[in-house]
Design an enzyme around this catalytic site. Structure first.
Site, PDB file in Angstrom:
ATOM      1  N   ASP A 119       0.703  -1.213   0.141  1.00  0.00           N
ATOM      2  CA  ASP A 119      -0.093   0.049  -0.028  1.00  0.00           C
ATOM      3  C   ASP A 119       0.752   1.311   0.089  1.00  0.00           C
ATOM      4  O   ASP A 119       0.425   2.326  -0.562  1.00  0.00           O
ATOM      5  CB  ASP A 119      -0.968  -0.017   1.219  1.00  0.00           C
ATOM      6  CG  ASP A 119      -0.321  -0.035   2.408  1.00  0.00           C
ATOM      7  OD1 ASP A 119       0.652  -0.574   2.569  1.00  0.00           O
ATOM      8  OD2 ASP A 119      -0.975   0.029   3.617  1.00  0.00           O
ATOM      9  N   ASP A 166       1.244  -9.674   3.346  1.00  0.00           N
ATOM     10  CA  ASP A 166       0.222  -9.472   4.549  1.00  0.00           C
ATOM     11  C   ASP A 166      -1.110  -9.538   4.079  1.00  0.00           C
ATOM     12  O   ASP A 166      -2.138  -9.840   4.885  1.00  0.00           O
ATOM     13  CB  ASP A 166       0.678  -8.018   5.302  1.00  0.00           C
ATOM     14  CG  ASP A 166       2.071  -8.106   5.311  1.00  0.00           C
ATOM     15  OD1 ASP A 166       2.624  -8.956   5.944  1.00  0.00           O
ATOM     16  OD2 ASP A 166       2.560  -6.671   5.415  1.00  0.00           O
ATOM     17  N   GLU A 249       6.048 -22.832  21.972  1.00  0.00           N
ATOM     18  CA  GLU A 249       4.706 -23.446  22.525  1.00  0.00           C
ATOM     19  C   GLU A 249       5.168 -24.197  23.557  1.00  0.00           C
ATOM     20  O   GLU A 249       5.948 -24.807  23.831  1.00  0.00           O
ATOM     21  CB  GLU A 249       4.651 -24.685  21.296  1.00  0.00           C
ATOM     22  CG  GLU A 249       3.274 -24.851  21.268  1.00  0.00           C
ATOM     23  CD  GLU A 249       3.213 -25.967  20.102  1.00  0.00           C
ATOM     24  OE1 GLU A 249       2.239 -25.942  19.099  1.00  0.00           O
ATOM     25  OE2 GLU A 249       4.086 -27.054  19.972  1.00  0.00           O
ATOM     26  N   SER A 515      -9.285 -33.075 -10.724  1.00  0.00           N
ATOM     27  CA  SER A 515      -9.654 -32.535 -12.087  1.00  0.00           C
ATOM     28  C   SER A 515     -10.273 -31.379 -11.955  1.00  0.00           C
ATOM     29  O   SER A 515     -10.314 -30.940 -13.082  1.00  0.00           O
ATOM     30  CB  SER A 515     -10.422 -33.696 -12.746  1.00  0.00           C
ATOM     31  OG  SER A 515      -9.825 -34.939 -12.372  1.00  0.00           O
ATOM     32  N   GLN A 648      -0.050 -36.875  -8.271  1.00  0.00           N
ATOM     33  CA  GLN A 648      -0.929 -35.523  -8.346  1.00  0.00           C
ATOM     34  C   GLN A 648      -2.173 -35.451  -7.317  1.00  0.00           C
ATOM     35  O   GLN A 648      -2.531 -34.460  -6.975  1.00  0.00           O
ATOM     36  CB  GLN A 648      -1.689 -35.096  -9.765  1.00  0.00           C
ATOM     37  CG  GLN A 648      -0.478 -34.897 -10.784  1.00  0.00           C
ATOM     38  CD  GLN A 648      -0.797 -35.234 -12.048  1.00  0.00           C
ATOM     39  OE1 GLN A 648      -1.469 -34.130 -12.673  1.00  0.00           O
ATOM     40  NE2 GLN A 648      -0.425 -36.238 -12.499  1.00  0.00           N
TER      41      GLN A 648
END
Length: 765
Positions: A119, A166, A249, A515, A648
């Protein structure tokens, strides 16, 4: 779309010049955007200039502003960051700097500026534009430019592309770079949750000079709050504007009470009033290669930017091109900047609800869903108490588990009983059904494949057993997560309602297949993951030959008859051709493609990439195409082929698929509760209307529920694809970026619209 319009795109840029610059922090996908701007610009007949090192290069001029060629952007797609550099620039903030920048542009006849940045960068661009005529008259007065030059450059067109990890720019759902940053974060978070968490916190703190570290092994003293605040205010008075606090943590205090980053943030804001942000991890988020989504987003936005510039007049406001849902839009730059500023102000004034609203519907929906699902002990509403079953149908797709998790948990929060069905309709017939509690789906978000088991079996031949089990388990609603079979299975259930009253229960199909061939939805869960797998593989294959002689790779992708994967992977990996069933091709087309590559290989280009969808043509097989290229390329390039196969379908889901699946599951369950209540008659559920059996799909900008019976006419059942597919409109871009002289359909370009209207009218996804 008339022939004139076609012709117009090819000549739109003749006599015009475009400069492209990247500014502010790096964002993955900027290179894709730069590449698209250069190639599409050249395609329209315009001259395109790189501005190296952002606004600084604009001010310094000279060698920093160089004309770009077609080849100068090849092999750029898979590179992270920005190849042309993006320096932050003090000079441009001063009028003197902007005067020099204007001089540099006028001298080169550049009147179109494409700015890719956050920005701050875009605000600077708007100031520059509003001052343009004053700057020119100053330059004229000083005798730096001639009257003729001034007339030629009488107005400056500016288009912005939001590149910022962000995703904080209002008016855009996804900014370039956000998806890649999420990829990095998820990779790390997935890794951290399984390895030594605390060690990392400690090492990180050492390497970045943190002000304080909280780790479980060493709880802080009892008066740590005072101590921490004192230390922070001391460093502030010493002139440090930045404080870093790291929380591992599992951090706890002396009494074993947990300490979280949120607790600390609240403490610092309350006691010291410092602007505090909780960030997990660091610059890793800007690194690595751009994700498929960002490459496609960058390429699509690059094309849109060139069109917006070349169609611009002195009266069109500077605009930002962005994506809303799956729709390209143009928004006035200043409105976006204003709303983004309003958010900051609302945050500063502690008006958080207002900030949320300004951020947009998409942001609010994410937040609401996240808040609900993140609880450890779910809040239970008493309004529910219906029984809903969840199942997977078709082939496995990454993100299925995330969809099951959110469906189950939202169901439980509503007070419902949620059952999970193993092995699709077959399991529903055999009674492989069990009740799921909150923790049953714990940790499922990041897991690939289908944990419930999934099969392609359709329900029709076992209606009697299915009906018996619906009664036995008292199933009142069915959430079917899967591919084309989930949709055809839904159609069979609708048919079966005539014979079996038990089948008269609401059901919703959530598209999940690599797909992306389910009618009623632009995207399906799992396709983004598959796309990234193909992309990464193409990158590796291209790199494997770096340094060797010229080489062309022919790669076969999955997708059945649907060319979505081949086309999108072609865009993302920079393919020279992508052969698909939906766009029939003849031997003449193949010949033209080979000749095109031969010509290209005579320049500085050393790599060719050709993608072929597995069922695009039964006679022109991958081997056939490989043999053709091998023969025709003799002496110029050699060829290699790869069939990518089932890899895939596997792998951990990408952030996009996790997020999409989570939102779809939540949305489906909310709909289901309403439908069950609507269908309640005389103490039982009886749903017999078309709108009680739907596909939930993303259409342009909204998540919509569409009756399966209404989608019937839109389906090519023989080839298992929708009759109309939005992404076919992107194919010309693929060809232009591969240097074909083709017609660009400009009829579907975005028109300028306004943010405020978008905010209220947009369906949040």
């Amino acid at each position: 779309m008339t022939h004139e319009e076609h012709h117009a795109a090819k000549t739109l840029g003749i006599g015009k010049a475009i400069a492209v610059l990247t500014s502010g922090g790096d964002a993955q996908g900027m290179n894709a955007a730069v590449r698209a701007v250069v190639r599409v610009g050249i395609f329209t007949g315009a001259r395109v200039f790189f501005v190296h090192e952002g606004y600084q290069g604009l001010v310094d001029g000279g060698d920093h502003i160089r004309e770009a060629t077609w080849e100068s952007v090849s092999m750029m797609l898979q590179l992270g960051g920005t190849v042309i550099g993006s320096a932050r620039c003090k000079d441009f903030r001063e009028r003197e700097g902007r005067l020099r920048a204007a001089y540099n542009l006028v001298k080169r006849g550049i009147t179109n500026l494409c700015v890719i940045g956050g920005d701050g960068s875009l605000t600077g661009a708007d100031t520059f534009r509003s001052e343009w005529s004053d700057l020119l008259s100053d330059l004229q007065k000083a005798g730096k430019i001639t009257d003729e030059e001034a007339t030629k450059s009488s107005y400056l067109n500016i288009v912005g592309l939001v590149g910022s990890i962000d995703n904080d720019f209002c008016g855009t759902d996804m900014t370039i770079g956000t998806d890649s940053a999420l990829h990095r974060i998820i990779e790390i978070v997935d890794a951290i949750t399984t390895t030594a968490q605390r060690y990392l916190a400690l090492v990180t703190s050492l390497s970045c000079g943190a002000d304080w570290v909280f780790i479980p092994e060493c709880p802080p003293d009892d008066d740590w709050e005072e101590h921490l605040c004192r230390r922070l205010s001391e460093t502030r008075t010493r002139g440090s504007r930045l404080n870093i606090i790291i929380v591992a943590e599992g951090a706890i205090d002396k009494n074993g009470k947990p300490i979280t980053s949120e607790d600390i943030k609240n403490l610092v804001v309350k006691r010291l009033g410092y602007d505090t942000r909780v960030t997990v991890l660091g610059h890793v988020q800007r690194g690595g290669t751009p994700s498929a989504f960002d490459r496609i987003l960058g390429s699509r936005m690059g094309v849109e930017a060139v069109m917006a510039l070349l169609e611009g007049t002195p009266d069109t406001p500077a605009c930002v091109v962005s994506l809303s849902g799956n729709q390209a839009v143009r928004l006035p730059l200043m409105e976006c900047v204003q709303v983004t500023k309003d958010v900051t102000k609302a945050m500063d004034d502690k008006k958080f609800d207002e900030a949320m609203k300004l951020r947009g519907r998409s942001f609010m929906n994410n937040w609401e869903v996240y808040k609900l699902l993140a609880h450890v002990r779910p809040p239970v509403s008493k309004s529910g108490s219906h029984t809903v079953a969840v199942m997977n149908v078709g082939a496995p797709a990454a993100g299925m588990n995330a969809a099951v998790r959110s469906t189950v948990r939202i169901g439980l929060i509503q007070g419902n009983r949620v059952l999970v069905v193993h092995d699709g309709f077959e399991g529903l017939a055999k009674g492989q059904i069990e009740e799921a509690g909150w923790s049953y789906v714990g940790g499922w978000t990041g897991q690939g494949g289908s944990k419930l088991g999934t099969k392609r079996t359709l329900p029709k031949k076992s209606f009697e057993q299915i009906s018996a089990n619906i009664t036995k388990f008292n199933i009142q609603g069915l959430v079917i997560i899967g591919g084309f079979e989930a949709y055809t299975g839904g159609l069979e259930l609708m048919e079966g309602r005539k014979q079996f009253d038990e089948l008269c229960i609401p059901f919703v199909v959530i598209p999940a297949t690599v797909s992306n061939n389910v009618p009623g939805s632009d995207f399906s869960i799992g396709a983004d993951t598959a796309l990234n797998t193909i992309c990464t593989t193409c990158d590796r294959i291209k790199q494997s030959a770096a340094g060797t002689k010229r080489r062309v790779f022919i790669i076969e992708t999955m997708g059945g008859y649907c060319g979505y994967l081949a086309t999108m992977a072609g865009l993302a990996a920079g393919a020279d051709a992508a052969y698909i069933f939906e766009e029939p091709f003849t031997i003449r087309d193949l010949q033209a493609n080979v000749e095109h590559l031969v010509q290209k290989m005579k320049t500085t280009v050393k790599r060719g990439l050709v993608l072929r969808n597995e069922k695009c043509n039964e006679n022109y097989t991958t081997d056939f195409i490989f043999n053709l290229y091998s023969e025709e390329g003799k002496g110029i390039f050699d060829s290699r082929k790869n069939v990518l196969g089932h890899m895939q379908q596997g792998g951990s889901p990408t952030p996009f698929d996790r997020n999409f699946a989570t939102k779809m599951g939540a949305k489906a369950m909310n709909w289901m509760s309403g439908k069950i209540k609507e269908s309640y008659r005389n103490g039982r559920i009886f749903a017999n209307t078309p709108d009680s059996g739907c596909v939930l799909g993303m259409r342009k900008r909204a998540l919509l529920f569409q009756p399966v019976t209404e989608l019937k006419d839109q389906t090519d059942f023989e080839h298992r694809i929708p009759k109309e597919q939005w992404w076919l409109k992107l194919r010309p871009i693929l060809k232009i970026l591969a240097k074909y002289e083709i017609d660009l359909d400009t009829s579907d370009h975005a028109h300028l619209e306004h943010i405020s209207r978008k905010r209220s009218g947009e369906a949040g996804v």
